[in-house]
Design an enzyme around this catalytic site. Structure first.
Site, short mmCIF file in Angstrom:
data_model
loop_
_atom_site.label_atom_id
_atom_site.label_comp_id
_atom_site.label_asym_id
_atom_site.label_seq_id
_atom_site.Cartn_x
_atom_site.Cartn_y
_atom_site.Cartn_z
CE LYS A 141 -0.06 -13.96 -33.05
NZ LYS A 141 -0.19 -13.51 -34.45
CD GLU A 170 11.98 -5.58 -26.49
OE1 GLU A 170 12.40 -4.89 -27.43
OE2 GLU A 170 11.57 -6.76 -26.63
N GLY A 186 -0.50 -9.12 -34.15
CA GLY A 186 -0.25 -8.31 -32.96
C GLY A 186 -0.82 -6.90 -33.10
NE ARG A 187 1.10 -5.23 -38.94
CZ ARG A 187 1.88 -6.30 -39.05
NH1 ARG A 187 2.63 -6.69 -38.01
NH2 ARG A 187 1.93 -7.01 -40.19
CD GLU A 211 5.17 -4.88 -36.54
OE1 GLU A 211 6.10 -4.64 -35.75
OE2 GLU A 211 4.08 -5.41 -36.17
CG HIS A 263 2.03 26.66 -31.77
ND1 HIS A 263 1.87 27.99 -32.07
CD2 HIS A 263 0.78 26.17 -31.60
CE1 HIS A 263 0.58 28.31 -32.05
NE2 HIS A 263 -0.11 27.21 -31.78
CE LYS A 314 11.10 -8.92 -32.20
NZ LYS A 314 9.81 -9.67 -32.23
O1 F6P Z 1 8.76 -7.13 -32.95
C1 F6P Z 1 7.57 -6.79 -33.48
C2 F6P Z 1 6.45 -7.56 -32.83
O2 F6P Z 1 6.51 -8.89 -33.16
C3 F6P Z 1 5.11 -6.96 -33.17
O3 F6P Z 1 4.58 -7.44 -34.37
C4 F6P Z 1 4.31 -7.35 -31.97
O4 F6P Z 1 3.16 -6.60 -31.86
C5 F6P Z 1 5.31 -7.08 -30.85
O5 F6P Z 1 6.57 -7.47 -31.40
C6 F6P Z 1 5.07 -7.78 -29.56
O6 F6P Z 1 5.00 -9.16 -29.74
P1 F6P Z 1 4.33 -10.09 -28.60
O7 F6P Z 1 2.92 -9.66 -28.43
O8 F6P Z 1 4.47 -11.48 -29.13
O9 F6P Z 1 5.11 -9.90 -27.33
#
Ligand code: F6P
Length: 553
Positions: free
Chosen positions: A206, A212, A268-269, A354, A385, A496
């Site tokens: 987003k 990452e 995002g979620r 979240e 189990h 972060k």
């Molecule tokens: O760190 C949490 C977050 O901001 C989530 O809310 C989001 O879904 C995820 O990181 C990834 O963010 P992006 O889609 O901006 O890479």
């Protein structure tokens, strides 16, 4: 002024919790032979049985009152009509507009956003059809066979879960891979078996600023350029992006027509319904992607128009509030008795935790009541189990959602029959236990442990869309009643920021850190000191840096 925990209804629920602490769910069934019919709901092919809960009629009615006296309906109307309800980020919350199959406009800042949404779907359809038909070719004129989604959190969990859940609908000649973790082993394992000529990467982010995803995207691009002799101009045949940050995607090297945009008012979620769903559409086809949206739209209409006491998301939310705020439940277990839904608990963890992992209300005041639960789970019958021992005989009070579908694949009838009968048995055992003659010893199970059962006739795109939207709205209802902002996530920023700082300061002996952090930094520093220079580049990964490398590559 809405003051939840000092409200009359809240106090009544506190009294009811005391008055009914020795009630047993099984006694509610003995007292009312029609309980199952009264406490179950059907919406399309989705059936909810909530009768095995610690809910007397009085408790249920009082919970409905709690919802009536809360800002729920007002905030619901605000959400669907594009008002700014994500007050800290000053944004509307409009994931519902992405699956709005009606004709009515949805206005944001005086602008109807539906034409843009429909244009985005058109672009998604065109690209999806081209790739699935083989018309879209790689740099060596071969069709795409492997799609790799690079994203994390909401840019991974939703599309990943849905693609896995709808595997039977996946394109027979294509495979789908999801890279999220910054741990190099993840990308290494995925890239290992791939042929660059027939691989398409989707950089899903987003913000286009997530460390990452940028590091993984950069590594994927370096791998691609090293493994192929793809001319720079043809990179767009193998790298597309999904983002709200078009400029950064272009900076990274993705050509404009290969960027699938979405909007800041999509959390995002809550974004799998947007272009973030591109891997889903590529996997199951555009028409089935639309079926997913239609299932969610059906749930949206139900949520909007069904009376509160006949409203699935509202009922699930109120049962959760009863257990969390009045019976002291800390966690919520979600147990899909369906291997295809094995990633659903992880998806719901981000969605719920979240969203409602908050301790200040909409006005910024600390709340004096519990909010979002710890959501966890695993597939049934595996859980039986593993951790069901604790759920049956432990001291913890854990409400459970069981989820299953009736439809079974050809040739696995016996397995499916066993799966479903085990689920029914577990829900029954949790309720009744086996305290016959009040025998309380190491073998007896106290029971009186509540569960909901969600049954679909089939795990298909429509029903899965409805199921996901059900949980989205459950989370929304709880957030509205708790008067918290379910749509921001400021708590993730600190870690972060510190990660960037620590990666910068690892070289320097700065004393800004506690002895433990300092000591561990030293250990990491010494480890990397023994590594060749390349591994030590601490420069934070940015689109510009990767673009520069591409240019030099
Ligand atoms: O760190 C949490 C977050 O901001 C989530 O809310 C989001 O879904 C995820 O990181 C990834 O963010 P992006 O889609 O901006 O890479």
């Amino acid at each position: 002024m809405y003051t939840l925990s000092s409200s009359v209804t809240w106090n009544k629920l506190e009294q009811l919790a005391q008055q009914t602490e020795n009630d047993r769910i099984s006694d509610y069934f003995s007292a009312d032979s029609d309980r199952f019919n009264k406490m179950s709901l059907q919406l399309g092919s989705l059936f909810l049985d909530y009768s095995k809960n610690r809910l007397s009629d009085d408790i249920f009615k009082t919970l409905i009152k709690l919802a009536e006296h809360s800002p729920l309906r007002q905030r619901q109307a605000q959400m669907f009509s594009g008002d700014i309800i994500n007050v800290t980020e000053k944004r509307p919350v409009l994931h519902t507009a992405l699956r709005n199959r009606g004709d009515e406009p949805v206005v944001v800042n005086g602008q109807d956003v539906m034409p843009e949404i429909r244009a985005g779907l058109k672009k998604l359809q065109a690209f999806t059809d081209q790739v699935r038909s083989g018309e879209w070719k790689g740099y060596s004129d071969k069709r795409i066979r492997n799609v790799v989604n690079i994203g994390i959190g909401g840019s991974d969990l939703g599309p990943n879960m849905v693609c896995r859940a709808l595997l039977p609908y996946q394109h027979p000649e294509m495979k789908f891979h999801f890279i999220s973790n910054v741990d190099g082993q993840h990308i290494k394992k995925i890239l290992k078996g791939l042929d660059p000529e027939t691989t398409l990467f989707i950089v899903s982010t987003k913000t286009f600023s997530t460390q990452e995803t940028l590091l993984n995207a950069n590594t994927a691009k370096q791998w691609f350029l090293a493994q192929s002799n793809c001319p720079g101009a043809d990179l767009g045949k193998h790298f597309v992006a999904v983002s709200t940050n078009k400029a950064a995607a272009m900076e990274f090297g993705v050509s404009e027509h290969c960027i699938f945009e979405f909007w800041a008012w999509v959390g995002g979620r809550y974004s799998l319904w947007s272009s973030i769903g591109l891997p889903i559409a590529l996997s199951i086809g555009y028409d089935r992607f639309i079926e997913l949206l239609e299932g969610a739209f059906e749930m949206d209409q139900h949520f909007l128009h069904a009376p509160l006491d006949q409203n699935m998301p509202v009922i699930l939310a109120l049962i959760g509030i009863w257990y969390i705020n009045f019976l002291g439940a800390e966690t919520q277990a979600v147990i899909p008795y369906d291997q295809a839904l094995h990633q659903l608990p992880a998806f719901l963890q981000q969605l719920d935790m979240e969203s409602n992992g908050k301790s200040v209300d909409m006005e910024g005041n600390p709340v004096d009541y519990a909010t979002g639960p710890i959501v966890w789970g695993q597939t049934g019958s595996n859980g039986q189990h593993a951790f069901f021992q604790l759920l049956h005989q432990g001291t913890r009070f854990v409400p459970i959602d069981f989820i299953a579908s009736l439809q079974v694949d050809e040739g696995t009838e016996a397995h499916h029959f066993a799966l479903l009968t085990n689920m029914l048995a577990q829900a029954n055992a949790f309720m009744n236990g086996d305290t016959k003659d009040n025998r309380q010893d190491f073998a007896s199970c106290p029971g009186n442990r509540p569960s909901n059962v969600l049954l679909m006739d089939q795990l298909n795109p429509h029903n899965l869309g409805a199921l996901i939207a059900l949980y989205e709205h459950k989370v929304f209802v709880q957030g509205a009643i708790w008067n918290i902002n379910s749509f921001d996530q400021w708590g993730v920023q600190l870690g972060k920021r510190l990660a960037t700082e620590i990666s910068r300061n690892i070289e320097s002996k700065s004393a800004d850190y506690d002895a433990s952090t300092q000591g561990l930094m030293q250990m990491v520093k010494q480890h990397f000191a023994r590594k060749p220079a390349a591994a030590k580049s601490n420069a934070p990964v940015t689109p510009q840096a990767t673009a520069k490398q591409t240019k030099t590559a």
